[in-house]
Design an enzyme around this catalytic site. Structure first.
Site, PDB file in Angstrom:
ATOM      1  N   THR A   1       5.921  12.618  47.937  1.00  0.00           N
ATOM      2  CA  THR A   1       6.083  11.807  49.141  1.00  0.00           C
ATOM      3  C   THR A   1       7.229  12.426  49.937  1.00  0.00           C
ATOM      4  OG1 THR A   1       7.822  10.347  48.277  1.00  0.00           O
ATOM      5  CG2 THR A   1       5.537   9.759  47.770  1.00  0.00           C
TER       6      THR A   1
ATOM      7  N   LYS B   1      12.822  16.582  49.561  1.00  0.00           N
ATOM      8  CA  LYS B   1      14.231  17.018  49.622  1.00  0.00           C
ATOM      9  C   LYS B   1      15.227  15.866  49.539  1.00  0.00           C
ATOM     10  CE  LYS B   1      13.836  19.586  53.509  1.00  0.00           C
ATOM     11  NZ  LYS B   1      12.449  19.985  53.672  1.00  0.00           N
TER      12      LYS B   1
ATOM     13  N   GLU C   1      11.905  23.455  43.243  1.00  0.00           N
ATOM     14  CA  GLU C   1      11.765  24.777  43.857  1.00  0.00           C
ATOM     15  C   GLU C   1      11.227  24.698  45.283  1.00  0.00           C
ATOM     16  OE1 GLU C   1      12.298  28.316  42.638  1.00  0.00           O
ATOM     17  OE2 GLU C   1      12.325  28.001  44.807  1.00  0.00           O
TER      18      GLU C   1
ATOM     19  N   VAL D   1      13.024  24.414  49.176  1.00  0.00           N
ATOM     20  CA  VAL D   1      13.458  25.506  50.046  1.00  0.00           C
ATOM     21  C   VAL D   1      12.428  26.623  49.976  1.00  0.00           C
ATOM     22  CG1 VAL D   1      15.402  26.984  50.664  1.00  0.00           C
ATOM     23  CG2 VAL D   1      15.800  24.978  49.236  1.00  0.00           C
TER      24      VAL D   1
ATOM     25  N   ALA E   1       9.273  26.572  50.404  1.00  0.00           N
ATOM     26  CA  ALA E   1       7.985  26.151  49.812  1.00  0.00           C
ATOM     27  C   ALA E   1       7.763  26.856  48.476  1.00  0.00           C
ATOM     28  CB  ALA E   1       6.838  26.402  50.780  1.00  0.00           C
TER      29      ALA E   1
ATOM     30  N   LEU F   1       8.019  29.945  47.679  1.00  0.00           N
ATOM     31  CA  LEU F   1       8.817  31.150  47.403  1.00  0.00           C
ATOM     32  C   LEU F   1       9.924  30.817  46.399  1.00  0.00           C
ATOM     33  CD1 LEU F   1       9.187  32.411  51.080  1.00  0.00           C
ATOM     34  CD2 LEU F   1       7.625  33.291  49.327  1.00  0.00           C
TER      35      LEU F   1
ATOM     36  N   GLY G   1       0.796  22.781  66.189  1.00  0.00           N
ATOM     37  CA  GLY G   1       1.192  22.075  64.968  1.00  0.00           C
ATOM     38  C   GLY G   1       2.236  22.819  64.157  1.00  0.00           C
TER      39      GLY G   1
ATOM     40  N   ASP H   1      17.117  20.852  59.321  1.00  0.00           N
ATOM     41  CA  ASP H   1      16.227  21.220  58.221  1.00  0.00           C
ATOM     42  C   ASP H   1      16.779  22.458  57.496  1.00  0.00           C
ATOM     43  OD1 ASP H   1      13.729  21.130  56.716  1.00  0.00           O
ATOM     44  OD2 ASP H   1      13.213  22.952  57.843  1.00  0.00           O
TER      45      ASP H   1
ATOM     46  N   LYS I   1      18.384  22.760  53.584  1.00  0.00           N
ATOM     47  CA  LYS I   1      17.925  23.743  52.599  1.00  0.00           C
ATOM     48  C   LYS I   1      19.084  24.611  52.113  1.00  0.00           C
ATOM     49  CE  LYS I   1      13.191  23.739  54.257  1.00  0.00           C
ATOM     50  NZ  LYS I   1      12.264  24.285  55.264  1.00  0.00           N
TER      51      LYS I   1
ATOM     52  N   GLY J   1       3.457  25.120  54.308  1.00  0.00           N
ATOM     53  CA  GLY J   1       1.997  24.965  54.206  1.00  0.00           C
ATOM     54  C   GLY J   1       1.622  24.356  52.877  1.00  0.00           C
TER      55      GLY J   1
END
Ligand code: ADP
Ligand code: ASP
Ligand code: MG
Length: 816
Positions: free
Chosen positions: A557, A581, A608, A611, A613, A615, A666, A680, A684, A799
């Site tokens: 969520t 986060k 993980e 930050v 996604a 990676l 988008g 944001d 991170k 994504g």
């Protein structure tokens, strides 16, 4: 010669009985079968007990059951016998039921149910079933007699659990056969009689014992016990779904397993067969071609260190403690003597080496009496306080791990206790038989199922593991994760020996739970149509009840509501994996606490995907820290939107126009100011800094807000984009300035000796971030080891597909 026994579960319905009658001759084969013992029809003994209890309590509702019992048996006759034979058979049944009615009425009238009447009443189950079945066998052309075992099995008068006079019984059986040319006898299980002919029973499940006594008397070559499972399984299949059949088992192992609750075989059954080396084969009536389990003398080939795990519920623990026990010779003997005199069965004994306390496990019905007996025996010691206390604890279970191979194999107890400890299961007492065939632990009854599963997993699925996953949030990322698990489940099972199960899904409205794992095909519909309302507390309770060694919750969520539950899950030893986060950007104490809770409860808190996604940014920082490689600088591009904007911003289009197009596609938050304000990226950076061990909070980060001061107030996104045009020139100027110096504009996050900061910087064209494309993210870490050129990780940083994949990776990392 062989002896067969079919349990109540094998004769639950007329169809089953007819099947048995049709394949029985084949199952016997070329050998001869001397006796076939049947239990009462499934459920009948329980029903008789309940009727008797009600009659004894003056409740006449037992008569209704009497009617339905008659109906059931007569119905069986109608289904299985030709009409020409029915009336005689029905008369036989009615004759028996009249006797039953009389005794029940007697009990009802005097309102007293003695153990003696109880045995008489329960004896009707086996009388009825065997009477009917022997007629059915004959109808199928099987030559046989009906044998009421009360005429041959002699016992004492311990009603409910009578002791067999073996010599007399064996002699009676042999005489009986002599007079019948060894013809097949259809024998009532469970029931017997005293020397004077009073009906007794051999204890619940006692038909197995009846069969074993007959096998001994006939010196049978094999005793076959037919039931409703494929043999003796590694654990109770109703609790441990993964339990599997053992091919062979030694008598001793079978004895231990059955004594400690494996219902598939009644404990006293082993002895008569064992002393004559008669193999006992356990077979499945529903799967007759399956070989089943053989219990015998053989040295069993062993694939696993242990054979099986069984359990007894409802035990009580009596703890006698006090300094006076130290060095007091003979106390143990007095304790056992007192209990033996009261006919109290002690299931397990332990004594601490300090001799400060002695623990005894007994059945709860005996607990109060045992306590009284001990208080009497030790009254002197109690009065002078040499014995401080006699404490009774209830609602406990005993778990027993059994196997011949355990002898002389070190580390087994450790493995058991580790498995229990990892699942937060508290152990009240431990015992190991001196034969080293059995290690038992007393635990809370509510933990039993979990305990059986985790121990089973630890010993039998060393290579195979099960993960139980609960997903909060079934939106973009949660949904993608569920689809990925659905698609890869088979692959994980076959190629990775990992059974990935999703046991729970909760969105903002509904909660879907399944202890066996939700069949993920069509999970959306199942979630939508479940009745349960969303409730994290209910999910927590469910997790506690069904916890396995690898239980994981995923918070997919984006809000604070689930974060509040992390503590409770971690305390339970459940791993928390989250792309959310929120938990990591509140105060430092919260972050610290979650990490500490994970460590203290031997589990993990992984984030993980907070930050970059999927990676491995967080992992990279953790690795540097773990290897003692000092980090000098962390630098990167963590906002996909800002990455995209400045990768595109080359002067050919005004900046505001780029933002507008990005929004339309988008690539931005609904309000682009949420990206342009830099928060944001700052969050991170904060998370990576904390991962590195820096006790920072969001306020410590210097943030360059790209939203011009005048445009920060209340304003809808379209107005904002319109007004942003005014600032296009200012952005253009920064770009030109950078170009003049041969540099590029990038929105960077930087953590070094100075103030942690996120801001738009002009970087050299050779800088790693100059190579970014689209909305890619990047992390550069400069350390002692990576000093000349930094460690660089780059790729798509947003994504659902890559994020869900990152979450799945975190899930896999938690698996022990
Ligand atoms: P029957 O009516 O044939 O005597 P029981 O119900 O007494 O059958 O015993 C068979 C049942 O024992 C199985 O259905 C199973 O649920 C239970 N059971 C418990 N532990 C084990 C085990 N270790 N192996 C096989 N079955 C077990
Ligand atoms: N019918 C008895 C019982 O239910 C005996 C047996 O089934 O073995 O306990
Ligand atoms: Mg049984």
């Amino acid at each position: 010669m062989q002896v067969f026994k079919f349990g109540g579960s094998s004769v639950g319905t007329p169809e089953r009985i007819q099947e048995i009658a049709s394949w029985f001759p084949d199952a016997v084969g070329k050998q001869q079968c001397g006796g076939v013992v049947f239990s009462a029809f499934q459920g009948v003994t329980d029903q008789l007990i309940s009727m008797a209890e009600r009659a004894g309590a003056g409740d006449d509702s037992y008569t209704t059951d009497l009617g339905s019992m008659e109906g059931r048996h007569i119905d069986a006759i109608r289904k299985m016998l030709p009409s020409s034979q029915q009336s005689q058979a029905i008369a036989g049944v009615k004759f028996l039921l009249n006797d039953l009615e009389d005794i029940l009425q007697g009990v009802y009238l005097v309102k007293e149910l003695t153990p003696r009447s109880m045995d008489f009443i329960t004896s009707f189950g086996e009388q009825l079933s065997n009477y009917i079945i022997h007629l059915v066998f004959r109808h199928h052309g099987i030559d046989c007699d009906y044998l009421d075992a009360r005429t041959v099995i002699v016992t004492d008068d311990q009603f409910g659990n009578a002791e067999v006079d073996m010599d007399a019984t064996l002699q009676n059986i042999r005489n009986h056969y002599k007079n019948r040319d060894n013809r097949l006898q259809v024998i009532t299980g469970f029931i017997a009689a005293t020397e004077t002919g009073v009906t007794t029973t051999l204890g619940r499940g006692g038909s197995d014992y009846t069969a074993s006594i007959f096998a001994a008397a006939l010196e049978a070559e094999e005793l076959q016990i037919w039931t409703d499972v494929d043999g003796v399984l590694t654990s109770d299949p109703r609790v441990v779904k993964e339990a599997f059949t053992m091919d062979v088992l030694s008598y001793e192992e079978a004895m231990e397993l059955s004594h400690f609750g494996a219902k598939v075989i009644h404990p006293p059954t082993i002895e008569p067969a064992m002393s004559r080396e008669i193999p006992i084969r356990i077979k499945n009536t529903m799967n007759p071609s399956f070989p089943g389990t053989v219990i015998g003398k053989m040295e069993s080939k062993q694939e696993h260190i242990i054979k099986g795990i069984s359990s007894i519920d409802n035990v009580a623990l009596i703890r006698v403690q006090g300094s006076g026990l130290v060095g007091m010779a003979g106390v143990a003997q007095r304790i056992f003597g007192a209990l033996a005199a009261g006919r109290i069965n002690i299931i397990l004994i332990t004594q601490a080496s300090s001799e400060h306390s002695v623990c005894l496990a007994v059945m709860p019905k005996d607990a109060a009496k045992a306590k009284k007996l001990l208080e009497k025996e030790l009254r002197h010691e109690l009065s002078i306080r040499k014995v401080a206390d006699i404490i009774v604890e209830k609602d406990l279970s005993i778990i027993a791990v059994v196997g011949e191979n355990m002898r002389n194999t070190p580390g087994i107890a450790g493995k058991i206790f580790q498995a229990l400890g990892r699942s937060r299961i508290n152990i009240s007492a431990i015992a190991q038989g001196s034969s080293e065939l059995n290690i038992s632990a007393v635990i809370q009854q509510r933990d039993k199922a979990k305990a059986l599963r985790v121990i089973h997993d630890a010993f039998f699925y060393g290579p195979r593991k099960t993960a139980n996953i609960y997903v909060f949030g079934a939106g973009l990322i949660g949904g993608q994760l569920l689809n990925d698990i659905r698609d890869k489940q088979d692959w994980f099972l076959t190629s990775r020996h990992l059974d990935l199960r999703v046991n729970g899904i909760m969105n903002s409205k509904k909660l879907l739970l399944d202890e066996d794992g939700i069949e993920l095909g069509g999970w959306e519909k199942k979630l939508a149509s479940t009745r349960k309302q969303a409730d994290p507390g209910a999910l927590l309770e469910f997790v506690k009840k069904n916890q396995s060694p690898n239980t994981i919750i995923v918070d997919a969520t984006a809000d604070e509501a689930i974060v509040e539950w992390y503590d409770a899950f971690l305390k339970q030893g459940v791993a928390v994996v989250t792309p959310n986060k929120k938990a990591n950007t509140n105060d430092w104490e919260q972050y610290r606490r979650l990490s500490d809770l994970a460590r203290d409860n031997d589990t993990q808190f992984l984030y993980e995907t907070n930050v970059g996604a999927g990676l491995p940014f967080v992992e990279a920082v953790k690795q540097r820290v773990a290897s003692g490689d000092e980090i000098h600088r962390i630098e990167g591009v963590f906002s996909g939107t800002l990455s995209y904007l400045f990768n595109k911003f080359d002067g050919s289009k005004p900046f505001s126009e780029l933002v507008r197009v990005a929004r339309e596609n988008g690539y931005t938050e609904p309000d682009p100011r949420d990206d342009l304000n830099g928060m944001d990226a700052a969050r991170k950076l904060l998370i990576l800094a904390r991962t590195q061990g820096k006790a920072l909070s969001l306020d410590d980060i210097e943030v360059e807000n790209l939203v011009p001061e005048e445009l920060r107030g209340d304003m809808d996104p379209d107005t904002f984009l319109e007004k942003l045009k005014v600032y296009d020139e200012a952005f253009e100027q920064r770009l030109d300035q950078a170009k003049k110096e041969g540099k590029l504009l990038r929105y960077l996050a930087i953590l070094d000796d100075g103030t942690p900061r996120v801001r738009l910087e002009a970087v050299d064209s050779g800088h790693p971030v100059s190579g970014l494309e689209g909305s890619e993210n990047m992390l550069n870490i400069t350390t002692d080891a990576y000093s000349e050129t930094p460690l660089v990780i780059k790729g798509p940083g947003a994504g659902p597909v890559v994020t869900a994949n990152g979450v799945l990776n975190d899930i896999l990392k938690t698996i022990k």
